[in-house]
Design a protein around this motif. Sequence first.
Motif, mmCIF file in Angstrom:
data_model
loop_
_atom_site.group_PDB
_atom_site.id
_atom_site.type_symbol
_atom_site.label_atom_id
_atom_site.label_comp_id
_atom_site.label_asym_id
_atom_site.label_seq_id
_atom_site.Cartn_x
_atom_site.Cartn_y
_atom_site.Cartn_z
ATOM 1 N N VAL A 110 11.723 45.889 50.591
ATOM 2 C CA VAL A 110 11.934 45.482 49.207
ATOM 3 C C VAL A 110 12.887 46.430 48.487
ATOM 4 N N GLU A 111 12.867 47.692 48.844
ATOM 5 C CA GLU A 111 13.712 48.659 48.150
ATOM 6 C C GLU A 111 15.193 48.453 48.445
ATOM 7 N N THR A 112 15.516 47.759 49.545
ATOM 8 C CA THR A 112 16.921 47.561 49.902
ATOM 9 C C THR A 112 17.481 46.244 49.371
ATOM 10 N N VAL A 113 16.628 45.415 48.795
ATOM 11 C CA VAL A 113 17.072 44.118 48.309
ATOM 12 C C VAL A 113 17.578 44.261 46.882
ATOM 13 N N SER A 114 18.770 43.715 46.632
ATOM 14 C CA SER A 114 19.266 43.721 45.251
ATOM 15 C C SER A 114 19.193 42.295 44.728
ATOM 16 N N ILE A 115 18.622 42.169 43.564
ATOM 17 C CA ILE A 115 18.420 40.860 42.956
ATOM 18 C C ILE A 115 19.242 40.794 41.684
ATOM 19 N N ALA A 116 20.002 39.721 41.576
ATOM 20 C CA ALA A 116 20.814 39.537 40.368
ATOM 21 C C ALA A 116 19.899 39.302 39.175
ATOM 22 N N SER A 117 20.312 39.816 38.057
ATOM 23 C CA SER A 117 19.529 39.672 36.839
ATOM 24 C C SER A 117 19.566 38.231 36.341
ATOM 25 N N ASP A 118 18.421 37.769 35.869
ATOM 26 C CA ASP A 118 18.350 36.438 35.275
ATOM 27 C C ASP A 118 18.817 36.438 33.824
ATOM 28 N N ALA A 119 18.958 37.609 33.258
ATOM 29 C CA ALA A 119 19.342 37.711 31.847
ATOM 30 C C ALA A 119 20.790 37.245 31.688
ATOM 31 N N PRO A 120 21.049 36.411 30.697
ATOM 32 C CA PRO A 120 22.423 35.944 30.491
ATOM 33 C C PRO A 120 23.315 37.097 30.022
ATOM 34 N N SER A 121 24.581 37.008 30.368
ATOM 35 C CA SER A 121 25.536 38.029 29.930
ATOM 36 C C SER A 121 25.764 37.885 28.424
ATOM 37 N N ALA A 122 26.356 38.925 27.841
ATOM 38 C CA ALA A 122 26.654 38.883 26.397
ATOM 39 C C ALA A 122 27.598 37.738 26.087
ATOM 40 N N GLU A 123 28.579 37.523 26.975
ATOM 41 C CA GLU A 123 29.538 36.433 26.769
ATOM 42 C C GLU A 123 28.828 35.078 26.804
ATOM 43 N N ALA A 124 27.907 34.900 27.779
ATOM 44 C CA ALA A 124 27.176 33.638 27.886
ATOM 45 C C ALA A 124 26.316 33.403 26.649
ATOM 46 N N GLU A 125 25.694 34.471 26.135
ATOM 47 C CA GLU A 125 24.873 34.338 24.930
ATOM 48 C C GLU A 125 25.728 33.957 23.720
ATOM 49 N N MET A 126 26.926 34.529 23.634
ATOM 50 C CA MET A 126 27.813 34.220 22.521
ATOM 51 C C MET A 126 28.245 32.747 22.588
ATOM 52 N N ILE A 127 28.619 32.293 23.785
ATOM 53 C CA ILE A 127 29.049 30.902 23.958
ATOM 54 C C ILE A 127 27.899 29.956 23.625
ATOM 55 N N THR A 128 26.701 30.288 24.092
ATOM 56 C CA THR A 128 25.529 29.457 23.806
ATOM 57 C C THR A 128 25.266 29.395 22.307
ATOM 58 N N GLY A 129 25.392 30.528 21.636
ATOM 59 C CA GLY A 129 25.195 30.553 20.183
ATOM 60 C C GLY A 129 26.219 29.698 19.450
ATOM 61 N N GLN A 130 27.483 29.786 19.898
ATOM 62 C CA GLN A 130 28.532 28.982 19.275
ATOM 63 C C GLN A 130 28.288 27.498 19.502
ATOM 64 N N ARG A 131 27.897 27.147 20.703
ATOM 65 C CA ARG A 131 27.618 25.737 20.989
ATOM 66 C C ARG A 131 26.445 25.238 20.155
ATOM 67 N N GLY A 132 25.409 26.062 20.045
ATOM 68 C CA GLY A 132 24.257 25.677 19.233
ATOM 69 C C GLY A 132 24.652 25.403 17.794
ATOM 70 N N GLU A 133 25.540 26.248 17.259
ATOM 71 C CA GLU A 133 26.006 26.063 15.884
ATOM 72 C C GLU A 133 26.799 24.763 15.749
ATOM 73 N N LEU A 134 27.643 24.463 16.749
ATOM 74 C CA LEU A 134 28.417 23.217 16.718
ATOM 75 C C LEU A 134 27.498 21.999 16.785
ATOM 76 N N VAL A 135 26.463 22.084 17.595
ATOM 77 C CA VAL A 135 25.513 20.964 17.701
ATOM 78 C C VAL A 135 24.774 20.772 16.384
ATOM 79 N N ARG A 136 24.346 21.881 15.766
ATOM 80 C CA ARG A 136 23.652 21.776 14.465
ATOM 81 C C ARG A 136 24.563 21.147 13.408
#
Length: 193
Positions: A110-136
């Motif tokens: 287990v110590e040798t396995v690297s797992i990608a983070s599920d957390a969205p990147s800052a850029e992805a969060e910004m794009i999601t926020g902008q899209r949400g605003e456009l939808v609203r």
Amino acid sequence: MEEPTEDPGQKTDQAQFEALISAVAVQRDKSAFETLFVRFGPRIKGMMLGSGASQDLAEDLMQEVMLTVWRKAALYAPERGTVSTWIFTIARNARIDRLRRQPVQPYVDVETVSIASDAPSAEAEMITGQRGELVREALQRLPKEQRDVIELAFNQYMPQSEIARKLDLPIGTVKSRTRLAYKKLKENLEDLR
């Protein structure tokens, strides 16, 4: 209390299948085997696909099962169950045997396995926020009666029949408003694609 009546077609099928198995066992009758193959082959393949096998594996297992039926037809005992039960038991066992023969994956430290983070990147969060605003904004541009229907459907997960009752509208009106709202939202959100 009346006893359940047996389906006469089922009894006829069972007698026919027993006669076919017997012909395969005693006379090695290829025509009888072909009839069994046509009847049970697709069902076995479907069973394998339903249990998660790939198309190729399901096909292989179906062939293996039917070959076993050909080789072991003399082992069928009517007093122990129907022909279909016997054949599907062979199929189940073939699937289990195949799973057992698959190579076991070695354990990984287990110590040798690297797992990608599920957390969205800052850029992805910004794009999601902008899209949400456009939808609203697009929702706010809808006429109130269309917006009400869409908000009940998506914010409160209401089916159209329940929306019709809540707003005291005919179901057809709710469907029309939903369709019109989708059309207007699609037009207003074309830039998001």
